[in-house]
Enzyme design. Structure first.
Site, PDB file in Angstrom:
ATOM      1  N   CYS A  79       0.805  -1.305  -0.275  1.00 49.39           N
ATOM      2  CA  CYS A  79       0.040  -0.271   0.045  1.00 49.39           C
ATOM      3  C   CYS A  79       0.635   1.588  -0.012  1.00 49.39           C
ATOM      4  CB  CYS A  79      -1.226  -0.257   1.265  1.00 49.39           C
ATOM      5  SG  CYS A  79      -1.214  -1.597   2.177  1.00 49.39           S
ATOM      6  N   ARG A 115       7.051 -11.375   5.304  1.00 49.63           N
ATOM      7  CA  ARG A 115       6.212 -10.993   6.353  1.00 49.63           C
ATOM      8  C   ARG A 115       6.219 -12.438   7.719  1.00 49.63           C
ATOM      9  NH1 ARG A 115      -0.013 -10.240   4.787  1.00 49.63           N
ATOM     10  NH2 ARG A 115       0.064  -8.316   3.838  1.00 49.63           N
ATOM     11  N   GLN A 150       1.282 -11.238  -3.616  1.00 55.01           N
ATOM     12  CA  GLN A 150      -0.418 -10.869  -3.680  1.00 55.01           C
ATOM     13  C   GLN A 150      -0.578 -10.058  -4.828  1.00 55.01           C
ATOM     14  OE1 GLN A 150      -0.285  -7.731  -0.415  1.00 55.01           O
ATOM     15  NE2 GLN A 150      -1.482  -8.991   0.907  1.00 55.01           N
ATOM     16  N   ASP A 195      -2.930  -7.741  -5.872  1.00 55.13           N
ATOM     17  CA  ASP A 195      -2.614  -6.988  -4.803  1.00 55.13           C
ATOM     18  C   ASP A 195      -4.003  -5.123  -5.936  1.00 55.13           C
ATOM     19  OD1 ASP A 195      -3.473  -5.303  -2.941  1.00 55.13           O
ATOM     20  OD2 ASP A 195      -1.164  -5.389  -2.053  1.00 55.13           O
ATOM     21  N   HIS A 240      -5.211  -1.310  -5.171  1.00 53.51           N
ATOM     22  CA  HIS A 240      -5.383   0.144  -4.643  1.00 53.51           C
ATOM     23  C   HIS A 240      -6.599   0.886  -5.273  1.00 53.51           C
ATOM     24  CE1 HIS A 240      -2.575  -1.662  -2.072  1.00 53.51           C
ATOM     25  NE2 HIS A 240      -3.235  -1.280  -1.122  1.00 53.51           N
ATOM     26  N   LYS A 285     -15.245  -4.678   5.314  1.00 60.72           N
ATOM     27  CA  LYS A 285     -13.981  -5.894   4.866  1.00 60.72           C
ATOM     28  C   LYS A 285     -15.526  -6.121   4.268  1.00 60.72           C
ATOM     29  CE  LYS A 285     -12.243  -8.344   7.263  1.00 60.72           C
ATOM     30  NZ  LYS A 285     -11.390  -9.719   7.881  1.00 60.72           N
ATOM     31  N   HIS A 307      -8.803  -1.348  -0.509  1.00 63.84           N
ATOM     32  CA  HIS A 307      -7.497  -2.570  -1.282  1.00 63.84           C
ATOM     33  C   HIS A 307      -8.261  -3.357  -0.744  1.00 63.84           C
ATOM     34  CE1 HIS A 307      -4.802  -0.647   2.158  1.00 63.84           C
ATOM     35  NE2 HIS A 307      -5.500  -0.374   2.386  1.00 63.84           N
TER      36      HIS A 307
END
Length: 584
Positions: free
Chosen positions: A284, A313, A331, A333, A335, A415, A461
RNA sequence: GCCCCUGUGGCGCAAUGGUAGCGCGGUCGACUUGUAAUCGACAGGUUAGGGGUUCGAGUCCCCUCUGGGGCUCCA
């Protein structure tokens, strides 16, 4: 030992209720057997689960497989005796006296509100603190099997003692039990760690580090095909695709709040020119910097920024598992930065994209949950309401069923989570669509609104596949390694019968390769049967056998991995069949 | 992280405390073969790493590391 009300009684069907009751009773029968063999054992709790039941015990030594056999034998005897289950209510004092040598039971008693009635269930000489309900007698448990032992913390708390948990299962009939055991075996055969090795897809090395995956050429094909499709789909849905580095300065993570709230999942910093840099646990902040590198007009929004971003992570060593839980993963991912009035359409667009993507891999059953505002949160309640409502409306508009997890949202926004059901009926959480009212504030994101003022954009996200590593692990198990043609690392193998057919085999390969197919020739000096066997084990979709007859006809004998032999087909037809195979 | 289990050629496994073997795979050779394993030879291991017990350790003990089963179900 189940608080019956906790098992989501609203949704549970009568047959499931009965099954839970039976398994709960089986747990009592097991505890009885354990206490006979280990009179000193301290009992924890023993509820039914989705697939069976368990009971926790504190014992002086861990249970062995032989213990399980003895315990199971005693259980079967108890079932044969068909002892009645009897409920009895009693006072708190009586309960404490009765369980005086069972410290965990005493703790449970102390945790029960005074207003509630305490009850015990008895069968034979065994008594357990329990709310029930139970079967009428132990004889009503038709089929049981103890499965394995594992450590489990008392009350799931790692600071409390670790008890020994015995898992077992029970079914309405011996046949159903055996079906279940077969399903477990089938799942084991599909284990992505085993198939990943056999099919040469990926590996994990002690030398590289736990939870860190290297993709081999064959796995690389699958992954890159998946990525190509993903990118194409995202372009078609109006996303921009970006790239960002793997590390960023401490200040970035300070601003984003990760250093304050997410640090335990981050790796220690590296120092470059006396500056601290952190490996990214999320993408992000980078996407936000892309947003912030220009001023934005309301006319430009929505902005959809997507990346196959690899993040790192720290996961506790005990939770790592093949591709499913790793320390470095990619990911899918994105945004979305948008205006308040665009929120609803954007969420709808994400859902449409999600189902298109998941269906491309043969997933069609989902379970969806909508998580709302928790007690601790950031942002304005009106924004939460607006966002939650837009999530809800997008689901309703598409006629999708969903559960509500009240208060289950992150502190920064509500979410939607989507779980997919694989070929064995197992659920996997992949997709998550999440509002963020925190980062736009922290990074002071704005756009120029239609009134000439500066407004804060909404930020969403979303990850659809979740992590590519994990999704590929799911796919391996979902397909049992037999990937559909478009993903198969090797789509066809040409099998010459004798050495004199080698040249022709190469020309067959070339013809297909010219059409864009991934084809190999098995040119080893081995027998055709062996080559077919190898191709079957590698789950290659098409086996093209070529010998004298095929050369004469300009053909190839087509065998499918399902086992059917189509016989010699002209090359033009082989090509056409394979092209058709790509579509379907 | 914690509990239990585990670690032997690339892979899957074997070896009452007494000379580390087998199958697959690999290499080489012979065979040239129609729809799931042709035959033979050869190569390949300081038994995860470190320490200890013992006349002697793959085997027993300790430490480290790796892998696996688990650690939300709260009567």
């Amino acid at each position: 030992m189940l608080d019956h009300a906790s098992v989501d009684t609203q949704k549970i069907s009568p047959t499931e209720e009965l099954r839970h009751r039976m398994r709960h009773s089986a747990a009592h029968v097991m505890a009885d057997a354990v206490l006979q063999l280990f009179p000193e054992a301290k009992m924890g709790i023993g509820p039914p689960t989705q697939d069976g039941f368990y009971y926790d015990f504190e014992v002086s030594r861990p249970f062995t497989p032989e213990d399980l056999e003895s315990i199971q034998k005693l259980m079967l005897e108890s079932i044969a005796r068909s002892s009645a289950f009897q409920r009895e209510e009693l006072s708190r004092e009586d309960a404490k006296a009765r369980f005086a040598d069972q410290p965990y039971k005493l703790e449970i008693i102390d945790g029960i509100p005074d207003a509630e009635t305490l009850s015990i269930y008895r069968h034979g000489d065994f008594i357990d603190l329990c709310q029930g309900p139970h079967l009428e007698s132990t004889g009503q448990i038709p089929a049981i099997k103890l499965l394995h032992v594992a450590g489990a913390y008392w009350r799931g708390d790692e600071h409390r003692p670790m008890l020994q948990r015995i898992y077992g299962t029970a079914f309405e009939s011996q046949e159903m039990l055996e079906d279940h055991l077969e399903r477990l075996e089938e799942a084991e055969k599909r284990d992505h760690r085993v198939l990943g090795r056999q099919l040469g897809l990926f590996s994990i090395h002690e030398e590289i580090g736990p939870g860190l995956v290297v993709w081999h050429p064959k796995g690389g094909v699958i992954r890159s095909k998946l990525e190509d499709y993903w990118r194409d789909l995202h372009f078609r849905h109006g996303y921009s695709i970006v790239y960002s580095p793997h590390i960023g300065k401490a200040q970035l993570w300070q601003t984003s709040g990760h250093l304050d709230f997410y640090r335990e999942s981050m790796y220690a910093p590296v120092i470059v020119d006396e500056q601290e840099y952190y490996l990214k646990p999320m993408n992000c902040p980078f996407h936000i910097m892309i947003y912030r590198s220009n001023q934005h007009s309301y006319r430009e929004l929505p902005l959809r920024i997507a990346e196959l971003g690899t993040v790192y992570r720290y996961e506790r060593s005990g939770v790592l598992h093949g591709l499913m839980r790793v320390r470095g993963f990619t990911q899918d991912d994105a945004h979305i930065f948008c205006l308040p009035e665009q929120v609803e359409d954007e969420i709808g667009g994400v859902l449409d994209l999600t189902f298109e993507l998941l269906e491309a891999f043969g997933f069609s059953e989902y379970s969806i949950s909508l998580s709302t505002r928790p007690e601790k949160y950031v942002g304005e309640p009106e924004m939460w309401e607006h966002a939650t409502e837009s999530l809800r409306k997008a689901l309703v508009d598409r006629g999708l069923d969903y559960d509500i997890d009240d208060g289950g949202g992150a502190f920064y926004g509500p979410k939607i989570d989507i779980k997919i059901k694989d070929a064995l009926g197992r659920d996997w959480q992949c997709t998550t669509v999440q509002f963020d009212f925190n980062l736009p504030e922290r990074f002071d994101l704005t756009y120029q609104d239609s009134e000439g003022g500066r407004s804060r954009p909404y930020m969403v996200h979303r990850a659809i596949l979740g992590s590519l590593e994990r999704f590929l692990g799911i796919l391996i198990e979902h397909y049992a390694g037999a990937f559909p043609l478009w993903l198969a690392p090797v789509q066809a193998v040409v099998i010459p019968i004798a050495d004199r057919h080698l040249d022709y085999a190469q020309s067959v390969r070339q013809q297909l390769q010219d059409q864009g197919f991934r084809v190999e020739v098995d040119s080893r000096g081995e027998r055709m049967n062996l080559k077919i066997r190898n191709a079957q084990l590698q789950k290659i979709p098409y086996m093209l056998v070529v010998g004298d007859a095929e050369i004469e006809q300009g053909a190839a004998a087509v065998r499918l991995r399902e086992g059917t032999n189509l016989g010699p087909l002209p090359m033009a037809e082989v090509v056409q069949r394979m092209k058709d195979g790509l579509a379907g």
